[in-house]
Design a protein around this motif. Structure first.
Motif, PDB file in Angstrom:
ATOM      1  N   LYS A 135      33.365  39.518  28.804  1.00 10.61           N
ATOM      2  CA  LYS A 135      33.181  38.707  29.996  1.00 10.61           C
ATOM      3  C   LYS A 135      32.196  39.390  30.948  1.00 10.61           C
ATOM      4  O   LYS A 135      31.931  40.588  30.847  1.00 10.61           O
ATOM      5  N   GLY A 136      31.667  38.592  31.868  1.00 12.25           N
ATOM      6  CA  GLY A 136      30.858  39.147  32.931  1.00 12.25           C
ATOM      7  C   GLY A 136      31.745  39.615  34.080  1.00 12.25           C
ATOM      8  O   GLY A 136      32.975  39.478  34.046  1.00 12.25           O
ATOM      9  N   MET A 137      31.103  40.166  35.089  1.00 10.14           N
ATOM     10  CA  MET A 137      31.861  40.612  36.266  1.00 10.14           C
ATOM     11  C   MET A 137      31.050  40.345  37.526  1.00 10.14           C
ATOM     12  O   MET A 137      29.889  40.740  37.623  1.00 10.14           O
ATOM     13  N   MET A 138      31.687  39.672  38.462  1.00 12.91           N
ATOM     14  CA  MET A 138      31.098  39.413  39.768  1.00 12.91           C
ATOM     15  C   MET A 138      32.061  39.917  40.832  1.00 12.91           C
ATOM     16  O   MET A 138      33.270  39.724  40.718  1.00 12.91           O
ATOM     17  N   MET A 139      31.529  40.550  41.847  1.00 12.55           N
ATOM     18  CA  MET A 139      32.313  40.929  43.014  1.00 12.55           C
ATOM     19  C   MET A 139      31.651  40.299  44.228  1.00 12.55           C
ATOM     20  O   MET A 139      30.530  40.675  44.584  1.00 12.55           O
ATOM     21  N   GLU A 140      32.326  39.336  44.825  1.00  2.53           N
ATOM     22  CA  GLU A 140      31.755  38.526  45.887  1.00  2.53           C
ATOM     23  C   GLU A 140      32.576  38.666  47.166  1.00  2.53           C
ATOM     24  O   GLU A 140      33.730  39.106  47.143  1.00  2.53           O
ATOM     25  N   ALA A 141      31.970  38.296  48.280  1.00  3.81           N
ATOM     26  CA  ALA A 141      32.643  38.404  49.569  1.00  3.81           C
ATOM     27  C   ALA A 141      32.365  37.174  50.417  1.00  3.81           C
ATOM     28  O   ALA A 141      31.322  36.517  50.274  1.00  3.81           O
ATOM     29  N   LEU A 181      39.561  34.449  38.394  1.00  7.61           N
ATOM     30  CA  LEU A 181      39.122  34.663  39.769  1.00  7.61           C
ATOM     31  C   LEU A 181      40.266  35.335  40.502  1.00  7.61           C
ATOM     32  O   LEU A 181      41.330  34.742  40.678  1.00  7.61           O
ATOM     33  N   ASN A 182      40.058  36.578  40.902  1.00  4.57           N
ATOM     34  CA  ASN A 182      41.104  37.351  41.559  1.00  4.57           C
ATOM     35  C   ASN A 182      40.775  37.520  43.037  1.00  4.57           C
ATOM     36  O   ASN A 182      39.709  38.019  43.398  1.00  4.57           O
ATOM     37  N   LEU A 183      41.701  37.096  43.894  1.00  9.21           N
ATOM     38  CA  LEU A 183      41.565  37.314  45.326  1.00  9.21           C
ATOM     39  C   LEU A 183      42.006  38.741  45.614  1.00  9.21           C
ATOM     40  O   LEU A 183      43.189  39.045  45.614  1.00  9.21           O
ATOM     41  N   GLY A 184      41.036  39.632  45.831  1.00 12.00           N
ATOM     42  CA  GLY A 184      41.319  41.062  45.809  1.00 12.00           C
ATOM     43  C   GLY A 184      41.798  41.657  47.108  1.00 12.00           C
ATOM     44  O   GLY A 184      42.802  42.371  47.136  1.00 12.00           O
ATOM     45  N   CYS A 185      41.085  41.403  48.204  1.00 18.00           N
ATOM     46  CA  CYS A 185      41.507  41.994  49.475  1.00 18.00           C
ATOM     47  C   CYS A 185      40.996  41.136  50.624  1.00 18.00           C
ATOM     48  O   CYS A 185      39.984  40.439  50.518  1.00 18.00           O
ATOM     49  N   ILE A 186      41.736  41.212  51.743  1.00 22.49           N
ATOM     50  CA  ILE A 186      41.399  40.417  52.924  1.00 22.49           C
ATOM     51  C   ILE A 186      41.668  41.256  54.167  1.00 22.49           C
ATOM     52  O   ILE A 186      42.629  42.018  54.229  1.00 22.49           O
ATOM     53  N   HIS A 187      40.775  41.132  55.136  1.00 23.66           N
ATOM     54  CA  HIS A 187      40.906  41.870  56.389  1.00 23.66           C
ATOM     55  C   HIS A 187      40.524  40.928  57.522  1.00 23.66           C
ATOM     56  O   HIS A 187      39.458  40.316  57.494  1.00 23.66           O
ATOM     57  N   GLU A 199      37.276  39.618  49.846  1.00 26.04           N
ATOM     58  CA  GLU A 199      36.539  40.053  48.670  1.00 26.04           C
ATOM     59  C   GLU A 199      37.275  39.583  47.427  1.00 26.04           C
ATOM     60  O   GLU A 199      38.503  39.694  47.350  1.00 26.04           O
ATOM     61  N   PHE A 200      36.515  39.033  46.475  1.00 31.04           N
ATOM     62  CA  PHE A 200      37.146  38.525  45.247  1.00 31.04           C
ATOM     63  C   PHE A 200      36.309  38.888  44.035  1.00 31.04           C
ATOM     64  O   PHE A 200      35.117  39.180  44.137  1.00 31.04           O
ATOM     65  N   ASP A 201      36.985  38.875  42.892  1.00 32.88           N
ATOM     66  CA  ASP A 201      36.404  39.255  41.602  1.00 32.88           C
ATOM     67  C   ASP A 201      36.427  38.031  40.703  1.00 32.88           C
ATOM     68  O   ASP A 201      37.450  37.344  40.606  1.00 32.88           O
ATOM     69  N   LEU A 202      35.295  37.756  40.039  1.00 34.64           N
ATOM     70  CA  LEU A 202      35.209  36.606  39.138  1.00 34.64           C
ATOM     71  C   LEU A 202      34.699  37.107  37.792  1.00 34.64           C
ATOM     72  O   LEU A 202      33.691  37.813  37.738  1.00 34.64           O
TER      73      LEU A 202
END
Length: 388
Positions: free
Chosen positions: A180-186, A239-245, A260-263
């Motif tokens: 799989k690919g990996m994206m880290m988005e905000a 799609l993982n909802l990783g952290c929120i501030h 910030e989330f990971d796809l």
């Protein structure tokens, strides 16, 4: 102990003893040049022409491209010179000293993946005095564990080029043809703070973020229903909802919130297409909630990767290993080497289960089979004439 085995141990000790941590935190990040300087003379002694290539825009980071033989085809044996950070206090031995116990070699990078270089060089040493019909290229890259800047620089420079490439990530010597690919988005939302007793005094960034979360959860469900590949253990994109501030006090309207989330897309899915889909879903929320909303990437992303099941390299490695080529969830430099036009697979000693954790090790039982397998690949791709 044979002289060949002694040489492997000598190389392993030197590589593990040379720290080359790659980190997004500057105080931990190290240059990989000392590892390159270890590899350079070993390869030159076997007759390789060695080029050390600075990675543009990344001071202290280098790729090494070592070539033996000439011709239009050939084989790349590739790996990354960096490691993740570690917690020495959690190890049962010094992570920067090769330690042998329980028929295993312990040390940071033994399987992920400095050990592969020692075994690739040992395989090349068996063949280097024979006439090469096609080139053997040993490729050592920088910063795979963070930005993959080394592999990206190779793509930008259009090199190296060969017919086939094997990346020696730890796979238990089983061929891997997909990941799989990996994206880290905000998502960053700027609202307007105010007294909580009157909501009209502000624009609540947390309220807007609730809308963002709802849209992303719906998007995740749509992706899972639209895209599936049963070759993967988790057969859908994730799609993982990783952290929120956000916010600072219960009696203040939240003026700012970030997510910030990971796809993880499947092969065939476009990173840019996914980013555009996220934009289209989230951008209308800015007007709806009266806030400023920005979406951006935390790093450029790793494309998903797939080599055809009937490619020559896939069939060759299946024949040599007796294992069907599989799919994994973790990302590698494979899509970047593939962009250079090479038939690319992933195969190396050790297990991903031992990587990125205390007491990383390489099982001794993997060493000789790996050298034997790499020698067979060199014979197949480099000591026989190129096909026309």
């Amino acid at each position: 102990m044979s002289s060949a085995h002694a040489d492997i141990l000598k190389m392993l000790k030197a590589l593990i003893g040379t720290a080359s941590i790659s980190s997004t935190h500057a105080h931990q990040d190290l240059s990989n040049l000392p590892v390159i300087e270890q590899l350079h003379p070993w390869l030159e002694a076997l007759g390789f022409e060695v080029e050390v290539m600075p990675v543009p825009g990344h001071p202290g980071k280098y790729n090494l491209i070592a070539s033996l033989g000439q011709g239009p085809g050939g084989l790349v044996l590739a790996g990354h010179t960096d490691t993740v950070p570690c917690n020495p206090e959690l190890w049962n031995s010094d992570p920067f000293q090769l330690t042998e116990r329980d028929n295993r070699f312990y040390g940071l990078g033994t399987c992920d993946m400095k050990g592969f270089f020692a075994l690739a060089i040992a395989a090349a040493a068996r063949c280097h005095q024979q006439p090469f019909k096609q080139p053997l290229i040993i490729l050592a890259t920088a910063d795979e564990e963070t930005s993959m800047s080394g592999a990206r620089a190779l793509v930008a420079a259009g090199r190296p080029l060969a017919r086939a490439a094997v990346i020696g990530e730890p796979t238990g010597l089983k061929p891997i043809r997909m990941h799989k690919g990996m994206m880290m988005e905000a998502v960053r939302i700027e609202g307007r703070s105010g007294h909580s007793s009157d909501p009209s005094l502000g624009a609540n960034a947390l309220d807007a973020m609730h809308g963002v979360l709802s849209e992303l959860i719906q998007f995740r469900q749509e992706l899972a229903s639209k895209y599936q590949n049963t070759d993967f253990r988790v057969s859908v994109p994730t799609l993982n909802l990783g952290c929120i501030h956000g916010g600072d006090n219960p009696n203040r309207i939240c003026g700012r919130c970030e997510l910030e989330f990971d796809l993880r897309p499947l092969p065939g899915m476009s990173l840019e297409g996914l980013r555009e889909a996220v934009h289209q879903r989230l951008d209308p929320l800015a007007e709806q909630f009266g806030v400023q909303l920005e979406t951006f990437s935390l790093f450029p992303g790793i494309p998903p990767f797939a080599t055809p099941a009937d490619s020559e390299l896939t069939l060759t490695l299946e024949r040599l290993t007796g294992h069907r080529a599989e799919a994994v969830a973790f990302g590698t430099e494979a899509p970047f080497l593939q962009q250079l036009g090479m038939d690319t697979l992933i195969l190396g000693p050790g297990s991903i289960n031992q990587a990125h954790q205390p007491d990383e090790y390489l099982d001794q039982a993997q060493i000789q089979p790996c050298v034997d397998l790499l020698e067979k690949l060199i014979i197949h791709y480099c000591l026989t004439p190129a096909r026309t």
